[in-house]
Write a protein that holds these residues in place. Structure first.
Motif, PDB file in Angstrom:
ATOM      1  N   MET A 128       0.837  -1.209   0.000  1.00 20.72           N
ATOM      2  CA  MET A 128       0.000   0.000   0.000  1.00 20.72           C
ATOM      3  C   MET A 128       0.866   1.252   0.000  1.00 20.72           C
ATOM      4  N   GLN A 129       1.926   1.242   0.806  1.00 21.61           N
ATOM      5  CA  GLN A 129       2.817   2.406   0.853  1.00 21.61           C
ATOM      6  C   GLN A 129       3.449   2.673  -0.507  1.00 21.61           C
ATOM      7  N   ARG A 130       3.656   1.601  -1.279  1.00 25.57           N
ATOM      8  CA  ARG A 130       4.239   1.745  -2.615  1.00 25.57           C
ATOM      9  C   ARG A 130       3.166   2.031  -3.674  1.00 25.57           C
ATOM     10  N   ARG A 131       1.911   2.130  -3.234  1.00 30.69           N
ATOM     11  CA  ARG A 131       0.772   2.347  -4.119  1.00 30.69           C
ATOM     12  C   ARG A 131       0.568   1.195  -5.098  1.00 30.69           C
ATOM     13  N   GLU A 132       0.991   0.035  -4.711  1.00 30.25           N
ATOM     14  CA  GLU A 132       0.769  -1.167  -5.526  1.00 30.25           C
ATOM     15  C   GLU A 132      -0.461  -1.878  -4.958  1.00 30.25           C
ATOM     16  N   TYR A 133      -1.610  -1.245  -5.169  1.00 34.55           N
ATOM     17  CA  TYR A 133      -2.835  -1.665  -4.491  1.00 34.55           C
ATOM     18  C   TYR A 133      -3.318  -3.041  -4.936  1.00 34.55           C
ATOM     19  N   ALA A 134      -3.261  -3.325  -6.233  1.00 38.40           N
ATOM     20  CA  ALA A 134      -3.727  -4.629  -6.705  1.00 38.40           C
ATOM     21  C   ALA A 134      -2.878  -5.745  -6.101  1.00 38.40           C
ATOM     22  N   PHE A 281      -3.275  20.463  -0.606  1.00 37.45           N
ATOM     23  CA  PHE A 281      -1.917  20.036  -0.945  1.00 37.45           C
ATOM     24  C   PHE A 281      -0.886  20.997  -0.355  1.00 37.45           C
ATOM     25  N   GLU A 282      -1.160  22.289  -0.400  1.00 33.23           N
ATOM     26  CA  GLU A 282      -0.222  23.269   0.169  1.00 33.23           C
ATOM     27  C   GLU A 282      -0.046  23.036   1.667  1.00 33.23           C
ATOM     28  N   GLU A 283      -1.164  22.842   2.355  1.00 37.78           N
ATOM     29  CA  GLU A 283      -1.078  22.613   3.802  1.00 37.78           C
ATOM     30  C   GLU A 283      -0.412  21.272   4.104  1.00 37.78           C
ATOM     31  N   ALA A 284      -0.679  20.273   3.277  1.00 38.36           N
ATOM     32  CA  ALA A 284      -0.058  18.955   3.481  1.00 38.36           C
ATOM     33  C   ALA A 284       1.458  19.058   3.364  1.00 38.36           C
ATOM     34  N   VAL A 285       1.948  19.832   2.378  1.00 39.98           N
ATOM     35  CA  VAL A 285       3.395  20.024   2.224  1.00 39.98           C
ATOM     36  C   VAL A 285       3.999  20.591   3.500  1.00 39.98           C
ATOM     37  N   LEU A 286       3.350  21.626   4.057  1.00 34.56           N
ATOM     38  CA  LEU A 286       3.859  22.244   5.287  1.00 34.56           C
ATOM     39  C   LEU A 286       3.906  21.242   6.436  1.00 34.56           C
ATOM     40  N   GLN A 287       2.859  20.434   6.560  1.00 38.84           N
ATOM     41  CA  GLN A 287       2.799  19.471   7.661  1.00 38.84           C
ATOM     42  C   GLN A 287       3.852  18.373   7.486  1.00 38.84           C
ATOM     43  N   PHE A 288       3.991  17.856   6.267  1.00 39.89           N
ATOM     44  CA  PHE A 288       4.991  16.806   6.029  1.00 39.89           C
ATOM     45  C   PHE A 288       6.403  17.346   6.260  1.00 39.89           C
ATOM     46  N   ASP A 289       6.646  18.579   5.837  1.00 39.32           N
ATOM     47  CA  ASP A 289       7.962  19.182   6.090  1.00 39.32           C
ATOM     48  C   ASP A 289       8.220  19.297   7.587  1.00 39.32           C
ATOM     49  N   ALA A 290       7.186  19.704   8.334  1.00 38.69           N
ATOM     50  CA  ALA A 290       7.340  19.826   9.784  1.00 38.69           C
ATOM     51  C   ALA A 290       7.630  18.475  10.430  1.00 38.69           C
ATOM     52  N   ALA A 291       7.040  17.417   9.849  1.00 39.58           N
ATOM     53  CA  ALA A 291       7.246  16.067  10.383  1.00 39.58           C
ATOM     54  C   ALA A 291       8.521  15.424   9.855  1.00 39.58           C
ATOM     55  N   ARG A 292       9.225  16.132   8.958  1.00 39.78           N
ATOM     56  CA  ARG A 292      10.452  15.622   8.326  1.00 39.78           C
ATOM     57  C   ARG A 292      10.192  14.310   7.581  1.00 39.78           C
ATOM     58  N   GLN A 293       9.061  14.261   6.907  1.00 40.18           N
ATOM     59  CA  GLN A 293       8.709  13.097   6.083  1.00 40.18           C
ATOM     60  C   GLN A 293       8.924  13.472   4.618  1.00 40.18           C
ATOM     61  N   ASP A 294      10.112  13.171   4.140  1.00 43.95           N
ATOM     62  CA  ASP A 294      10.529  13.677   2.831  1.00 43.95           C
ATOM     63  C   ASP A 294       9.741  13.082   1.669  1.00 43.95           C
ATOM     64  N   LEU A 295       9.517  11.760   1.683  1.00 47.63           N
ATOM     65  CA  LEU A 295       8.821  11.154   0.554  1.00 47.63           C
ATOM     66  C   LEU A 295       7.358  11.613   0.473  1.00 47.63           C
ATOM     67  N   PRO A 296       6.578  11.576   1.579  1.00 52.33           N
ATOM     68  CA  PRO A 296       5.218  12.116   1.496  1.00 52.33           C
ATOM     69  C   PRO A 296       5.198  13.590   1.077  1.00 52.33           C
ATOM     70  N   ALA A 297       6.207  14.369   1.541  1.00 50.32           N
ATOM     71  CA  ALA A 297       6.269  15.781   1.145  1.00 50.32           C
ATOM     72  C   ALA A 297       6.488  15.909  -0.364  1.00 50.32           C
ATOM     73  N   ALA A 298       7.357  15.039  -0.919  1.00 47.81           N
ATOM     74  CA  ALA A 298       7.606  15.064  -2.368  1.00 47.81           C
ATOM     75  C   ALA A 298       6.334  14.708  -3.142  1.00 47.81           C
ATOM     76  N   ARG A 299       5.593  13.722  -2.637  1.00 45.13           N
ATOM     77  CA  ARG A 299       4.341  13.337  -3.298  1.00 45.13           C
ATOM     78  C   ARG A 299       3.324  14.479  -3.245  1.00 45.13           C
ATOM     79  N   ALA A 300       3.246  15.152  -2.092  1.00 45.70           N
ATOM     80  CA  ALA A 300       2.298  16.265  -1.964  1.00 45.70           C
ATOM     81  C   ALA A 300       2.688  17.408  -2.900  1.00 45.70           C
ATOM     82  N   ARG A 301       3.985  17.697  -3.009  1.00 42.49           N
ATOM     83  CA  ARG A 301       4.434  18.756  -3.932  1.00 42.49           C
ATOM     84  C   ARG A 301       4.126  18.375  -5.380  1.00 42.49           C
ATOM     85  N   ASP A 302       4.332  17.105  -5.718  1.00 37.71           N
ATOM     86  CA  ASP A 302       4.053  16.650  -7.081  1.00 37.71           C
ATOM     87  C   ASP A 302       2.560  16.829  -7.408  1.00 37.71           C
TER      88      ASP A 302
END
Length: 525
Positions: A128-134, A281-302
C-alpha cells in the motif's frame, strides 16, 4: 466526537520511551532470551517511529538473535517481520520481501495462525505504501482462503483484524479506481470487499473504539472515504475526509495531519475542485515538512504542481516541480547513504551470527579432547529418550578409563592429557556417525547408541574396549597400557534419564568390582 485534543506521543516522549527500553536491556531486566527478543522488537518499532532506521535495524537484528536463542519459531517469525518493515522503510523492497518469506516459513512450521495473519497484514501495508494496491490485495486474499484466517478471529487479535479490513478496503477500492479489475479477477472479490467495508462501518459506529483508538479511526475514515469515492458518492467521501482532517488536527501530529490533508486533496482533485485541492496540498506540504517526512512531502508537492498546471498556473507549477526535483535528489542521496549504513550493519550482524554459532558450538565441546561435553550429551540423551518413548530403542554406556589416577601420578599430567585425547580420537573413528561419544568429566565418558538394542550396545562396547587395549603408547612411555570399564543401560522411554544414567553407573561400578577392563549391562548384575 468531542473537540478535545487527542494526545499522541511526541518525538521527545518516543525518544524517552526508547531510552528507557535500552536502559532495561542494558540492566538485563529480562529474565529470558524470549523477553530480551521482545524488548529489542519494541525498541525497533520506536526507532521506526523516530525515523531512525539504524537504531531500528540494530534492535531488530538483536530481536532475531535472541528469538533464535530462545528457540521460539513464532518469535523468530515476528522478528523477521520487524526486519522487513525496517528494510521497507529504507526502500529495500527486495530485502523486505525476503524477510517476509522467512517469517512465513517459520510461522508455518510453528503452526502460528496469528503470525501468518500478522505477515499478511504487514506485507499488504508495505505494498500500500508503494501504491501497488492490486498486489496489496493478494496476501490478504490468500490469508482469507487459508486455515490461518482463524488468526484474525481471536478477541485478543481484534486490532489486527481491523488493520486487515482497512488494508483490504483501501487496496481493492484504489485498484478498482485505477481500472485494475483484471488483477482482481476472482469470484469472492466483491463479497469480501463488502464484508470488510461493513466491518469498518460497524467499528466506526462504536464510540468506545473511536475514543480509545484514534489512530485506527483515522485509517478507517480514510478507507471508507476511498470506498465511497469508488461508488461515486463524492459528497460522502468528502464528508468522511473532512472528519478525518478534523480528528487528525486534534492529534497535534504533523504527519497525521499531512496524510489526512493530502488524501482529502486527492478527493477534491478527482472531483475537479482544484482550488480546494490546492489548499489541501499546500497545507499537506507544510505538515509533512514539519514532520520531516521527505517522501510524502515530495508526493504532496508533485500533486500540488499537477493541480497548479491543470488550472493554468504554470509558473507556480514549475517552481513547485523544481522543489520536487531538488527534494527527490536529496532524498535519493539520503536513502543511498542510509542503505549503505544499513548494509554495513547487516554484514556486521551476519559476522556476529557466525561468531555466535561458533561460540555456541564451542560451549558444547570439551576444550581438551574436542569431544562433546556433558551439556551436549544431555541434549542427545533427551532426543533419544523422546525417540524411545515413540518406540525406537537406544542404549547408553558410561565408560571409565581404568586406574587413570596412576597414569597421571606415574607418567605426569601431560601424558594423562595425551591418553584422553588419543582415546577420544580412536573411539570417535570406531563408532557410527549417529552415535555420540562425550566426555562427562575427568576420565569418565558417555557413549550414546541411537536406535540399537542393549545387546547390540554391549557388543559395540566390547569392540571399543579391544580398540582401547590395543592402542600403542610407545611414543608416550613403553610401560603405559590403558584399559577401560563400561556400564550399559537401555534407554527405553519408561524410566527417566536420571534413572537410566543411574542404572548405567551401577553397571559400570559392577564392571570395576569384577576386575575392570570389561563390560557389564544393567539388569544383569
Amino acid at each position: 466526537m468531542t473537540n478535545s485534543v487527542v494526545p499522541q506521543p511526541s518525538r521527545a516522549s518516543i525518544r524517552a520511551s526508547l531510552e528507557a527500553l535500552q536502559a532495561r536491556i542494558q540492566r538485563q531486566d529480562a529474565r529470558s532470551a524470549a523477553e530480551l527478543a521482545l524488548l529489542h522488537r519494541d525498541a525497533a518499532y520506536f526507532g521506526l517511529d523516530l525515523n531512525d532506521q539504524l537504531t531500528a535495524m540494530r534492535h531488530a537484528l538483536f530481536a532475531l538473535e535472541f528469538a533464535r536463542v530462545a528457540g521460539d519459531r513464532s518469535l523468530q517469525a515476528k522478528a523477521h517481520v520487524t526486519l522487513a518493515l525496517v528494510q521497507a522503510e529504507a526502500y529495500d523492497d527486495l530485502g523486505a520481501e525476503q524477510q517476509f518469506s522467512l517469517a512465513e516459513e517459520l510461522a508455518l512450521e510453528a503452526g502460528d495462525d496469528r503470525g501468518m495473519a500478522l505477515i499478511a497484514v504487514n506485507r499488504s501495508h508495505v505494498l500500500m505504501q508503494r501504491r501497488e494496491y492490486a498486489r496489496g490485495v493478494e496476501p490478504l486474499r490468500r490469508l482469507l482462503r487459508s486455515p490461518h484466517a482463524v488468526g484474525l478471529q481471536a478477541p485478543e487479535n481484534a486490532g489486527m483484524a481491523v488493520a486487515f479490513h482497512i488494508n483490504y478496503t483501501v487496496c481493492v477500492a484504489e485498484a478498482l479506481l485505477q481500472g485494475r479489475q483484471d488483477h482482481l479477477a476472482y469470484p469472492e472479490l466483491h463479497e469480501d470487499f463488502h464484508r470488510a467495508v461493513t466491518r469498518l462501518q460497524e467499528v466506526k459506529a462504536d464510540p468506545t473504539f473511536v475514543l480509545g483508538n484514534p489512530l485506527d479511526t483515522l485509517e478507517i475514515l480514510d478507507a471508507l472515504a476511498r470506498h465511497a469515492q469508488w461508488r461515486g458518492e463524492s459528497a460522502e467521501a468528502i464528508s468522511l475526509a473532512d472528519e478525518r482532517v478534523a480528528l487528525a488536527a486534534r492529534t497535534e501530529s504533523p504527519a497525521l495531519q499531512g496524510a489526512a490533508l493530502f488524501e482529502r486533496g486527492r478527493l477534491h482533485a478527482r472531483s475537479e475542485a482544484w482550488n480546494l485541492a490546492i489548499r489541501d496540498f499546500e497545507e499537506a506540504v507544510l505538515q509533512f515538512d514539519a514532520a520531516r517526512q521527505d517522501l510524502p512531502a515530495a508526493r504532496a508537492r508533485d500533486a500540488l504542481a499537477g493541480a497548479y498546471a491543470t488550472i493554468g498556473r504554470f509558473r507556480e507549477a514549475f517552481e513547485v516541480q523544481r522543489e520536487v526535483t531538488r527534494g527527490v535528489e536529496q532524498l535519493y542521496r539520503d536513502v543511498y547513504q542510509q542503505r549503505a549504513r544499513l548494509d554495513d550493519l547487516q554484514v556486521q550482524a551476519r559476522e556476529a551470527e557466525v561468531r555466535a554459532s561458533a561460540f555456541a558450538e564451542a560451549a558444547l565441546r570439551d576444550s581438551l579432547t574436542g569431544a562433546p561435553n556433558r551439556a551436549r550429551a544431555m541434549q542427545v540423551l533427551g532426543t533419544v529418550h523422546q525417540l524411545a518413548q515413540g518406540g525406537t530403542s537406544s542404549a547408553v554406556a558410561l565408560m571409565d578409563l581404568d586406574h587413570f589416577k596412576q597414569v597421571n601420578d606415574t607418567f605426569g599430567h601431560a601424558a594423562g592429557d595425551v591418553v584422553l585425547q588419543r582415546v577420544v580420537e580412536v573411539l570417535s573413528g570406531a563408532i557410527r556417525e549417529v552415535d555420540c561419544l562425550a566426555r562427562f568429566g575427568g576420565e569418565e565418558f558417555v557413549l550414546i547408541f541411537a536406535g540399537v538394542t542393549v545387546r547390540e550396545a554391549e557388543h559395540a562396547c566390547a569392540r571399543l574396549l579391544e580398540r582401547i587395549s590395543s592402542i600403542d603408547w610407545s611414543d608416550v612411555d613403553a610401560r603405559l597400557h590403558v584399559t577401560a570399564s563400561f556400564g550399559v543401560a537401555a534407554v527405553n522411554g519408561v524410566r527417566g534419564l536420571k534413572e537410566t544414567l543411574q542404572a548405567a553407573d551401577e553397571a559400570l561400578y559392577a564392571a570395576k568390582a569384577a576386575g575392570r577392563a570389561r563390560v557389564r549391562v544393567a539388569g544383569e548384575i
